[in-house]
Design an enzyme around this catalytic site. Structure first.
Site, PDB file in Angstrom:
ATOM      1  N   GLU A  63       0.819  -1.220   0.000  1.00 44.47           N
ATOM      2  CA  GLU A  63       0.000   0.000   0.000  1.00 44.47           C
ATOM      3  C   GLU A  63       0.855   1.273   0.000  1.00 44.47           C
ATOM      4  O   GLU A  63       0.514   2.256  -0.643  1.00 44.47           O
ATOM      5  CB  GLU A  63      -0.893  -0.019   1.248  1.00 44.47           C
ATOM      6  CG  GLU A  63      -2.163   0.788   1.081  1.00 44.47           C
ATOM      7  CD  GLU A  63      -3.119   0.517   2.222  1.00 44.47           C
ATOM      8  OE1 GLU A  63      -3.696  -0.577   2.254  1.00 44.47           O
ATOM      9  OE2 GLU A  63      -3.268   1.398   3.087  1.00 44.47           O
ATOM     10  N   ASP A  64       1.961   1.255   0.712  1.00 44.68           N
ATOM     11  CA  ASP A  64       2.697   2.509   0.953  1.00 44.68           C
ATOM     12  C   ASP A  64       4.106   2.577   0.372  1.00 44.68           C
ATOM     13  O   ASP A  64       4.797   3.579   0.572  1.00 44.68           O
ATOM     14  CB  ASP A  64       2.794   2.770   2.471  1.00 44.68           C
ATOM     15  CG  ASP A  64       1.429   2.988   3.107  1.00 44.68           C
ATOM     16  OD1 ASP A  64       0.508   3.395   2.379  1.00 44.68           O
ATOM     17  OD2 ASP A  64       1.281   2.745   4.312  1.00 44.68           O
TER      18      ASP A  64
HETATM   19  P1  NDP Z   1      -5.781   8.900   6.749  1.00 47.61           P
HETATM   20  O1  NDP Z   1      -6.160   7.625   6.104  1.00 47.61           O
HETATM   21  O2  NDP Z   1      -5.280  10.024   5.937  1.00 47.61           O
HETATM   22  O3  NDP Z   1      -4.759   8.656   7.904  1.00 47.61           O
HETATM   23  C1  NDP Z   1      -4.922   7.616   8.791  1.00 47.61           C
HETATM   24  C2  NDP Z   1      -3.898   6.569   8.510  1.00 47.61           C
HETATM   25  O4  NDP Z   1      -2.608   7.130   8.653  1.00 47.61           O
HETATM   26  C3  NDP Z   1      -3.994   5.445   9.484  1.00 47.61           C
HETATM   27  O5  NDP Z   1      -4.900   4.482   9.024  1.00 47.61           O
HETATM   28  C4  NDP Z   1      -2.563   4.951   9.531  1.00 47.61           C
HETATM   29  O6  NDP Z   1      -2.433   4.061   8.444  1.00 47.61           O
HETATM   30  C5  NDP Z   1      -1.712   6.174   9.204  1.00 47.61           C
HETATM   31  N1  NDP Z   1      -1.034   6.848  10.332  1.00 47.61           N
HETATM   32  C6  NDP Z   1       0.222   7.349  10.310  1.00 47.61           C
HETATM   33  N2  NDP Z   1       0.535   7.938  11.452  1.00 47.61           N
HETATM   34  C7  NDP Z   1      -0.539   7.818  12.264  1.00 47.61           C
HETATM   35  C8  NDP Z   1      -0.798   8.226  13.590  1.00 47.61           C
HETATM   36  N3  NDP Z   1       0.111   8.888  14.335  1.00 47.61           N
HETATM   37  N4  NDP Z   1      -2.021   7.965  14.128  1.00 47.61           N
HETATM   38  C9  NDP Z   1      -2.949   7.310  13.405  1.00 47.61           C
HETATM   39  N5  NDP Z   1      -2.756   6.884  12.124  1.00 47.61           N
HETATM   40  C10 NDP Z   1      -1.546   7.133  11.562  1.00 47.61           C
HETATM   41  O7  NDP Z   1      -7.001   9.439   7.623  1.00 47.61           O
HETATM   42  P2  NDP Z   1      -8.471   9.515   7.179  1.00 47.61           P
HETATM   43  O8  NDP Z   1      -8.564   9.984   5.811  1.00 47.61           O
HETATM   44  O9  NDP Z   1      -9.102   8.248   7.556  1.00 47.61           O
HETATM   45  O10 NDP Z   1      -9.078  10.625   8.127  1.00 47.61           O
HETATM   46  C11 NDP Z   1      -9.863  10.309   9.263  1.00 47.61           C
HETATM   47  C12 NDP Z   1     -11.294  10.743   9.074  1.00 47.61           C
HETATM   48  O11 NDP Z   1     -11.346  12.132   8.805  1.00 47.61           O
HETATM   49  C13 NDP Z   1     -11.967  10.026   7.936  1.00 47.61           C
HETATM   50  O12 NDP Z   1     -13.004   9.230   8.455  1.00 47.61           O
HETATM   51  C14 NDP Z   1     -12.487  11.107   6.995  1.00 47.61           C
HETATM   52  O13 NDP Z   1     -13.897  11.028   6.866  1.00 47.61           O
HETATM   53  C15 NDP Z   1     -12.146  12.381   7.648  1.00 47.61           C
HETATM   54  N6  NDP Z   1     -11.357  13.232   6.786  1.00 47.61           N
HETATM   55  C16 NDP Z   1     -11.305  14.505   7.101  1.00 47.61           C
HETATM   56  C17 NDP Z   1     -10.557  15.359   6.357  1.00 47.61           C
HETATM   57  C18 NDP Z   1     -10.474  16.737   6.804  1.00 47.61           C
HETATM   58  O14 NDP Z   1      -9.658  17.465   6.296  1.00 47.61           O
HETATM   59  N7  NDP Z   1     -11.299  17.127   7.767  1.00 47.61           N
HETATM   60  C19 NDP Z   1      -9.848  14.960   5.149  1.00 47.61           C
HETATM   61  C20 NDP Z   1      -9.905  13.553   4.921  1.00 47.61           C
HETATM   62  C21 NDP Z   1     -10.639  12.752   5.733  1.00 47.61           C
HETATM   63  P3  NDP Z   1      -1.426   2.813   8.421  1.00 47.61           P
HETATM   64  O15 NDP Z   1      -2.008   1.714   9.231  1.00 47.61           O
HETATM   65  O16 NDP Z   1      -1.412   2.531   6.955  1.00 47.61           O
HETATM   66  O17 NDP Z   1      -0.152   3.313   8.951  1.00 47.61           O
END
Ligand code: NDP
Ligand code: ZN
Length: 177
Positions: A63-64
């Site tokens: 994925e990354d």
């Molecule tokens: P992302 O998918 O962008 O980020 C979350 C992912 O980042 C995790 O699944 C994890 O993936 C990785 N990660 C890396 N560092 C961390 C950390 N310190 N803590 C947690 N995760 C980390 O997030 P989302 O797009 O899911 O955003 C969350 C919610 O916000 C969504 O439900 C969406 O609806 C909303 N959203 C809001 C936005 C806004 O600007 N307000 C924009 C986009 C979404 P891994 O396991 O692969 O490492």
């Protein structure tokens, strides 16, 4: 020997994620995450199955990073490849569609992939519980908790220790499960 295979995975994943950082203020090296996911499985969930632990170490490589499923199959075998495949989002799809599919797909994952997904969600939600990621609002973190609980819903009945830890976090953050 199992330990040799596991160390090989850690080395492979560390090289693949070498330039990546987590989204926290300290910019922790990304590899801490897959190692931590494997640790949750081994130490908290009581998992000792080699393929599951290998897949945990490798779970974000396709994925990354530039890693391919073919590369994983060649080096670590078909079982590991299939578990990683089950926990990998299709990056050609828009982000919101990928998130919707994770909810839909969770209950159809193979049992070993369900274990890896539970540990992955637990690790990420613990991170979010500790600290809001760089550039995120509190609301975005809360939305992630809500979405995470929907994914976990499809993974239930897989491992009682991890599910109990996740439920405590959901409760703490006011997420009704
Ligand atoms: P992302 O998918 O962008 O980020 C979350 C992912 O980042 C995790 O699944 C994890 O993936 C990785 N990660 C890396 N560092 C961390 C950390 N310190 N803590 C947690 N995760 C980390 O997030 P989302 O797009 O899911 O955003 C969350 C919610 O916000 C969504 O439900 C969406 O609806 C909303 N959203 C809001 C936005 C806004 O600007 N307000 C924009 C986009 C979404 P891994 O396991 O692969 O490492
Ligand atoms: Zn992950």
């Amino acid at each position: 020997m199992d330990l040799v295979e596991l160390v090989d995975c850690v080395d492979f994943s560390a090289k693949k994620h070498t330039n990546q950082r987590r989204k926290n203020a300290a910019e922790t090296p990304y590899i801490n995450h897959p190692i931590g996911v494997a640790r949750i499985l081994a130490k908290e969930a009581g998992v000792s199955d080699l393929a599951t632990l290998q897949a945990a170490i490798l779970h974000d490589t396709v994925e990354d990073t530039d890693t391919t499923f073919e590369e994983i199959e060649k080096q670590f075998g078909k079982e590991v490849r299939d578990i990683v495949d089950d926990v990998t989002d299709d990056k050609s799809l828009p982000k919101m569609e990928r998130k919707r599919r994770q909810i839909e797909h969770a209950s159809h994952c193979c049992p070993k992939a369900k274990l890896v997904k539970l540990a992955d969600k637990l690790y990420n939600l613990r991170d979010l519980d500790q600290e809001i990621p760089r550039g995120w609002t509190k609301e975005r973190a809360q939305e992630y908790f809500q979405w995470g609980s929907q994914v976990v819903q499809g993974l239930r009945g897989t491992n009682k220790e991890m599910e109990a830890s996740l439920d405590k976090l959901f409760k703490k953050h006011g997420v009704v499960t």
